[in-house]
Design an enzyme around this catalytic site. Structure first.
Site, PDB file in Angstrom:
ATOM      1  N   PRO A 168       0.814  -1.222   0.000  1.00 28.76           N
ATOM      2  CA  PRO A 168       0.000   0.000   0.000  1.00 28.76           C
ATOM      3  C   PRO A 168       0.844   1.267   0.000  1.00 28.76           C
ATOM      4  O   PRO A 168       0.331   2.354  -0.206  1.00 28.76           O
ATOM      5  CB  PRO A 168      -0.796  -0.111   1.308  1.00 28.76           C
ATOM      6  CG  PRO A 168       0.043  -0.961   2.198  1.00 28.76           C
ATOM      7  CD  PRO A 168       0.822  -1.886   1.320  1.00 28.76           C
TER       8      PRO A 168
ATOM      9  N   THR B 125       0.745  -5.742   2.500  1.00 26.74           N
ATOM     10  CA  THR B 125       1.982  -5.743   3.285  1.00 26.74           C
ATOM     11  C   THR B 125       1.864  -4.730   4.432  1.00 26.74           C
ATOM     12  O   THR B 125       1.204  -3.697   4.306  1.00 26.74           O
ATOM     13  CB  THR B 125       3.216  -5.387   2.428  1.00 26.74           C
ATOM     14  OG1 THR B 125       3.087  -4.042   1.992  1.00 26.74           O
ATOM     15  CG2 THR B 125       3.343  -6.310   1.238  1.00 26.74           C
TER      16      THR B 125
ATOM     17  N   GLY C 283       5.806  -1.660  -6.740  1.00 29.48           N
ATOM     18  CA  GLY C 283       6.908  -1.314  -7.637  1.00 29.48           C
ATOM     19  C   GLY C 283       7.870  -2.483  -7.772  1.00 29.48           C
ATOM     20  O   GLY C 283       7.567  -3.624  -7.398  1.00 29.48           O
ATOM     21  N   ASP C 284       9.049  -2.183  -8.289  1.00 25.60           N
ATOM     22  CA  ASP C 284      10.026  -3.249  -8.481  1.00 25.60           C
ATOM     23  C   ASP C 284      10.553  -3.774  -7.146  1.00 25.60           C
ATOM     24  O   ASP C 284      11.030  -4.908  -7.063  1.00 25.60           O
ATOM     25  CB  ASP C 284      11.181  -2.728  -9.346  1.00 25.60           C
ATOM     26  CG  ASP C 284      10.715  -2.449 -10.771  1.00 25.60           C
ATOM     27  OD1 ASP C 284       9.941  -3.258 -11.298  1.00 25.60           O
ATOM     28  OD2 ASP C 284      11.098  -1.418 -11.335  1.00 25.60           O
TER      29      ASP C 284
ATOM     30  N   GLY D  16       4.287   1.319  -8.455  1.00 23.09           N
ATOM     31  CA  GLY D  16       5.446   1.949  -7.830  1.00 23.09           C
ATOM     32  C   GLY D  16       5.861   3.200  -8.568  1.00 23.09           C
ATOM     33  O   GLY D  16       5.124   3.721  -9.410  1.00 23.09           O
ATOM     34  N   SER D  17       7.070   3.653  -8.258  1.00 20.06           N
ATOM     35  CA  SER D  17       7.517   4.839  -8.983  1.00 20.06           C
ATOM     36  C   SER D  17       8.388   4.473 -10.186  1.00 20.06           C
ATOM     37  O   SER D  17       8.595   5.300 -11.064  1.00 20.06           O
ATOM     38  CB  SER D  17       8.251   5.794  -8.042  1.00 20.06           C
ATOM     39  OG  SER D  17       9.032   5.093  -7.110  1.00 20.06           O
ATOM     40  N   GLY D  18       8.892   3.248 -10.236  1.00 23.70           N
ATOM     41  CA  GLY D  18       9.720   2.857 -11.369  1.00 23.70           C
ATOM     42  C   GLY D  18       8.987   1.925 -12.322  1.00 23.70           C
ATOM     43  O   GLY D  18       8.757   2.237 -13.471  1.00 23.70           O
TER      44      GLY D  18
ATOM     45  N   ASP E  34      18.918   7.065  -7.743  1.00 23.40           N
ATOM     46  CA  ASP E  34      17.874   6.165  -7.237  1.00 23.40           C
ATOM     47  C   ASP E  34      17.749   6.245  -5.712  1.00 23.40           C
ATOM     48  O   ASP E  34      16.656   6.413  -5.165  1.00 23.40           O
ATOM     49  CB  ASP E  34      18.245   4.723  -7.637  1.00 23.40           C
ATOM     50  CG  ASP E  34      17.048   3.975  -8.154  1.00 23.40           C
ATOM     51  OD1 ASP E  34      15.945   4.508  -8.060  1.00 23.40           O
ATOM     52  OD2 ASP E  34      17.238   2.841  -8.653  1.00 23.40           O
TER      53      ASP E  34
ATOM     54  N   ARG F  14      10.793  11.288  -1.841  1.00 21.29           N
ATOM     55  CA  ARG F  14       9.748  10.357  -2.259  1.00 21.29           C
ATOM     56  C   ARG F  14       8.364  10.998  -2.269  1.00 21.29           C
ATOM     57  O   ARG F  14       7.537  10.708  -3.126  1.00 21.29           O
ATOM     58  CB  ARG F  14       9.758   9.138  -1.323  1.00 21.29           C
ATOM     59  CG  ARG F  14       8.703   8.105  -1.614  1.00 21.29           C
ATOM     60  CD  ARG F  14       8.948   6.868  -0.792  1.00 21.29           C
ATOM     61  NE  ARG F  14       9.819   5.932  -1.486  1.00 21.29           N
ATOM     62  CZ  ARG F  14       9.386   5.005  -2.333  1.00 21.29           C
ATOM     63  NH1 ARG F  14       8.111   4.900  -2.589  1.00 21.29           N
ATOM     64  NH2 ARG F  14      10.211   4.207  -2.940  1.00 21.29           N
TER      65      ARG F  14
HETATM   66  N1  LIG Z   1       3.550  -1.747   4.302  1.00 20.60           N
HETATM   67  C1  LIG Z   1       4.748  -1.246   4.048  1.00 20.60           C
HETATM   68  N2  LIG Z   1       5.208  -0.169   4.695  1.00 20.60           N
HETATM   69  C2  LIG Z   1       6.395   0.363   4.414  1.00 20.60           C
HETATM   70  N3  LIG Z   1       7.227  -0.116   3.464  1.00 20.60           N
HETATM   71  C3  LIG Z   1       6.831  -1.180   2.783  1.00 20.60           C
HETATM   72  C4  LIG Z   1       5.573  -1.791   3.021  1.00 20.60           C
HETATM   73  N4  LIG Z   1       5.430  -2.811   2.175  1.00 20.60           N
HETATM   74  C5  LIG Z   1       6.555  -2.868   1.448  1.00 20.60           C
HETATM   75  N5  LIG Z   1       7.398  -1.894   1.806  1.00 20.60           N
HETATM   76  C6  LIG Z   1       8.705  -1.560   1.197  1.00 20.60           C
HETATM   77  O1  LIG Z   1       8.530  -0.541   0.237  1.00 20.60           O
HETATM   78  C7  LIG Z   1       9.605  -0.611  -0.683  1.00 20.60           C
HETATM   79  C8  LIG Z   1       9.226   0.006  -2.003  1.00 20.60           C
HETATM   80  O2  LIG Z   1       8.166  -0.675  -2.537  1.00 20.60           O
HETATM   81  P1  LIG Z   1       7.838  -0.787  -4.069  1.00 20.60           P
HETATM   82  O3  LIG Z   1       9.001  -1.179  -4.847  1.00 20.60           O
HETATM   83  O4  LIG Z   1       6.628  -1.642  -4.150  1.00 20.60           O
HETATM   84  O5  LIG Z   1       7.421   0.698  -4.489  1.00 20.60           O
HETATM   85  P2  LIG Z   1       8.292   1.877  -5.101  1.00 20.60           P
HETATM   86  O6  LIG Z   1       9.605   1.957  -4.431  1.00 20.60           O
HETATM   87  O7  LIG Z   1       7.422   3.070  -5.085  1.00 20.60           O
HETATM   88  O8  LIG Z   1       8.468   1.438  -6.613  1.00 20.60           O
HETATM   89  P3  LIG Z   1       9.786   1.159  -7.466  1.00 20.60           P
HETATM   90  O9  LIG Z   1      10.572   0.110  -6.708  1.00 20.60           O
HETATM   91  O10 LIG Z   1       9.294   0.647  -8.788  1.00 20.60           O
HETATM   92  O11 LIG Z   1      10.492   2.453  -7.561  1.00 20.60           O
HETATM   93  C9  LIG Z   1       9.940  -2.071  -0.786  1.00 20.60           C
HETATM   94  O12 LIG Z   1      11.317  -2.234  -0.750  1.00 20.60           O
HETATM   95  C10 LIG Z   1       9.287  -2.712   0.437  1.00 20.60           C
HETATM   96  O13 LIG Z   1      10.230  -3.348   1.262  1.00 20.60           O
END
Ligand SMILES: Nc1ncnc2c1ncn2[C@@H]1O[C@H](COP(=O)(O)OP(=O)(O)OP(=O)(O)O)[C@@H](O)[C@H]1O
Length: 728
Positions: A226, A257, A283-284, A315-317, A379, A386
């Site tokens: 989320p 999660t 995201g990734d 996600g953002s990527g 990155d 963020r």
């Molecule tokens: N409920 C949560 N609260 C906080 N962090 C979380 C939770 N669930 C997962 N995460 C962490 O958030 C991190 C980022 O998640 P995710 O990759 O899905 O999104 P993003 O960073 O926005 O996208 P991308 O990786 O494509 O840039 C993951 O490494 C994961 O460990």
């Protein structure tokens, strides 16, 4: 993925290029002679549109197409078809009883004359005794062709075909005929052989038709982060992915999660045998967690083989989601969520390479990249921004360009022995690039989720798959203000806005198909005595018009576009939301980082020993080194244009110190199209393994799939086709 079905003339070149794919758009006009190119019919039936009794529609299902041949009493005929590949599901419905308080279909603007439909399996619903019809709803997401080939990849749009079976007086008999079609379609969608004896009208046992319909008792496992992107994953899944899973009748268990490493721990510690695949909404980062969780199981091999991974990009990527769509030449940018949802329901699976990565402290499996230097810095360091979404990458790119850093160290690599990739010019490796749209902005610059915000706030008028939360939402859907394009009538030239709000092209839509609009409702003629005389399987190639039959059931206008919208309700597939206790841990009491990592045996020397003499050594000062194994590192970063999902190649990009800031800016700007590979000072080498050794006691950042790992020597080797992913 099965071959893209070619429905127009078998002599056409079987070339799956994006251009051809657009030309062979999935709604296809066919030559007028019936059966000329379609292969043998599994089923054929004649239908009408209520207002036009002089025109009949010969609907035919083959293993490749659902085709409609429109024949008018003047002798004119036209045939169009939907590829079976584009159909996601079908279901049988029946009319629900209208009572005094009922206004028929719910929702603003719903017509009183429309039937309200319920699932044929909903026994407890009061049914309409005046309508013995069985309705077969067929859901497809067809590719709309773009006239200007190469400029825009077209887009996928939802369409519904409703076949109303009303030849018999008894509902059960009509349901049997609808169920016969459903059985054939479901077998095709599940990639199973269609049981031919059941296709004959002589087979009159409804229960055996229902029992023969394929049904995988296993659900999908959905893990949703989320916090991904701007945090709208939960809402977007419910609003935009669930309806498509419901159409495909794919039940799922969803887990949200609660903290970082939740997905890894979940996947590592649970009994996964009850699920048929893992869908990651985020995201990734969450994909990385899940893959590494799988590799921490003793039964890792079985799990990787048996459980394909699907990604819903929030996600953002979202590099993997974009790379999968790119590999299958799907028009992703127009509607990433839709294309990714279709990957899940299509039941197509592709193998994907993984790279086994070793640092001094840990062993990891990576599906995307290993980074050192500029891009890794952007990155990780931009994480502090963020909250502003994907723009953080752009801002940090500018900052890092001004305060450019270099890193000293040694790179080793084992060149790929793939003659094909080595024979090409890697420096200008974009020889075979096809780009969806030619953006010219700094890569890593967009947040999909941010743009979703814009979309949902109404700023961007984009059409999307129907929501099933309401009952009849056709008003919203038909509202011309909601549509980016006028699609009826002759060819129109319109500026299309992508989901991200950026104008992409003048998108020319060819004349819309003349038979099939986005909603088509057809009905059989009724028969007072239950005799099938409208073209059963035994009259496939020469059935007549089925003339002069009298209707005996009540009749609700089936011609209205509005009549075909309905609610599946969230209960139509038995999906389950799971919550976890406050501690959040899914049956897991181990710390993920201390557990054993399994996987195939490594072939590389230990990180502390020398590499073999056959490896190439590059020593010096670097702006960045980046090892990539997918085409896209984020949805607008076309980093390794020639990378395939399972080519067994790591694309190693090296930029040494000495490159000018202008050259570097050109590199960053070129990332969105793949043009960065033409920049002076940028070298891209296909390799099988690599090692990066920053000089001792130096500081810097190293990333694996965008996640920070301990700084120091790192090496990786590729294992081809180790995992599998769901594909459109
Ligand atoms: N409920 C949560 N609260 C906080 N962090 C979380 C939770 N669930 C997962 N995460 C962490 O958030 C991190 C980022 O998640 P995710 O990759 O899905 O999104 P993003 O960073 O926005 O996208 P991308 O990786 O494509 O840039 C993951 O490494 C994961 O460990």
């Amino acid at each position: 993925m099965p071959q893209q079905v070619k429905c127009v003339g078998e002599d056409e070149e079987n070339n799956d290029s994006p251009e051809n794919r657009i030309k062979n758009s999935s709604i296809t006009r066919l030559p007028s002679s019936p059966g000329a190119t379609l292969g043998p019919a599994l089923l054929e039936e004649i239908f009408y549109i209520s207002s036009k009794r002089s025109t009949l529609y010969r609907v035919r299902l083959t293993e490749k197409c659902l085709s409609l041949r429109k024949e008018s009493s003047t002798g004119a005929s036209k045939t169009e078809s939907i590829l079976v590949d584009d159909i996601v599901g079908c279901r049988c419905m029946r009319s629900k009883r209208r009572n005094a308080s009922s206004c028929g279909p719910c929702g603003p603007g719903a017509s009183r004359t429309q039937p309200r439909l319920v699932e044929s399996t909903e026994q407890l619903q009061p049914h309409d005794e005046y309508d013995s019809s069985a309705y077969l709803y067929i859901y497809a997401y067809t590719l709309k062709r773009a006239k200007v080939v190469g400029k825009s990849p077209g887009r996928r749009e939802r369409m519904t075909v409703t076949l109303r079976f009303r030849s018999f007086d008894r509902y059960e008999d009509n349901l049997r005929e609808a169920s016969r079609w459903r059985l054939a379609l479901q077998c095709l969608l599940h990639k199973l052989p269609v049981p031919k004896p059941y296709m004959s009208p002589a087979h009159r046992n409804l229960h055996s038709l229902l029992a023969a319909t394929p049904n995988d008792p296993r659900k999908l496992l959905v893990i949703l982060n989320p916090k991904s992107g701007s945090g709208r994953g939960r809402e977007n899944f419910q609003r935009r992915v669930h309806p498509i899973l419901a159409e495909a009748e794919m039940p799922y268990d969803i887990f949200i999660t609660r903290h970082s490493d939740y997905a890894r721990d979940f996947v590592r510690s649970r009994d996964l045998s009850q699920w048929s695949g893992i869908v990651l909404v985020g995201g990734d980062g969450i994909v990385y967690e899940a893959i590494n969780g799988l590799l921490q199981r003793p039964d890792w091999q079985d799990c990787l083989e048996r459980l394909p991974i699907g990604v819903i990009p929030c996600g953002s990527g979202n590099g993997l989601a974009k790379s999968i769509a790119y590999a299958k030449q799907e028009p992703y940018d127009y509607n990433p969520m839709l294309i990714s949802a279709l990957s899940i329901v299509k039941r197509n699976v592709s193998q994907m390479d993984l790279v086994r990565v070793e640092t001094r402290k840990q062993t990891l499996y990576s599906f995307l990249s290993v980074g050192w230097g500029l891009l890794a810095d952007i990155d990780i360091e931009s994480e502090r921004l963020r909250a502003i979404g994907g723009q953080r990458f752009t801002i940090w790119s500018v900052a890092r360009l001004i305060g450019l850093r270099t890193y000293k160290g040694t790179i080793y690599y084992l060149p790929s022995d793939d003659a094909d990739v080595n024979s090409k010019n890697h420096k200008n490796g974009n020889d075979s690039i096809h780009t969806e749209f030619n953006h010219n902005n700094i890569s890593h610059s967009k947040s999909f989720a941010d743009e979703l915000d814009r979309y949902s706030s109404g700023g961007n008028q984009m059409r999307e798959s129907k929501s099933y939360d309401g009952v009849f939402e056709e008003n919203e859907y038909n509202d011309s203000k909601q549509r980016p394009l006028t699609t009826n009538g002759n060819m129109k030239t319109t500026t299309v806005k992508t989901e991200y709000g950026n104008e992409v092209d003048d998108f020319e839509i060819e004349d819309e198909p003349i038979i099939m609009n986005d909603v088509l409702t057809l009905e059989t003629e009724s028969s007072p005595n239950g005799v099938i005389n409208n073209g059963g399987i035994d009259s496939v190639d020469g059935c007549g018009f089925g003339i002069g039959r009298r209707r005996c059931d009540s009749f609700f206008s089936a011609k209205s576009r509005k009549s075909t919208y309905f609610s599946t309700g969230s209960g139509s597939i038995s999906s389950t939301y799971h919550s976890v206790n406050e501690n959040g841990d899914p049956n897991c009491n181990m710390n993920g980082k201390d557990t054993i990592v399994y996987g195939p045996p490594p072939t590389l020397p230990a990180l502390t020993t020398k590499v073999p003499s056959s490896w190439v050594k590059v020593e010096g000062e670097f702006v960045m080194v980046y090892a990539a194994y997918q085409s896209h590192m984020s949805q607008d970063c076309h980093f390794a244009p020639r990378a395939k999902l399972n080519d067994g190649i790591i694309w190693l990009l090296i930029i040494k110190a000495g490159i000018s800031r202008t050259g570097l800016l050109q590199f960053l700007l070129g990332l969105s199209t793949g043009a960065h590979l033409s920049c002076p000072g940028v070298e891209m080498i296909p390799v099988r393994a690599f090692r990066i050794e920053p000089v001792e006691d130096s500081e810097g950042l190293l990333t694996v799939d965008g996640e920070k790992v301990d700084y120091g020597p790192i090496q990786g080797e590729i294992f081809s086709s180790l995992a599998s992913v769901m594909c459109p």
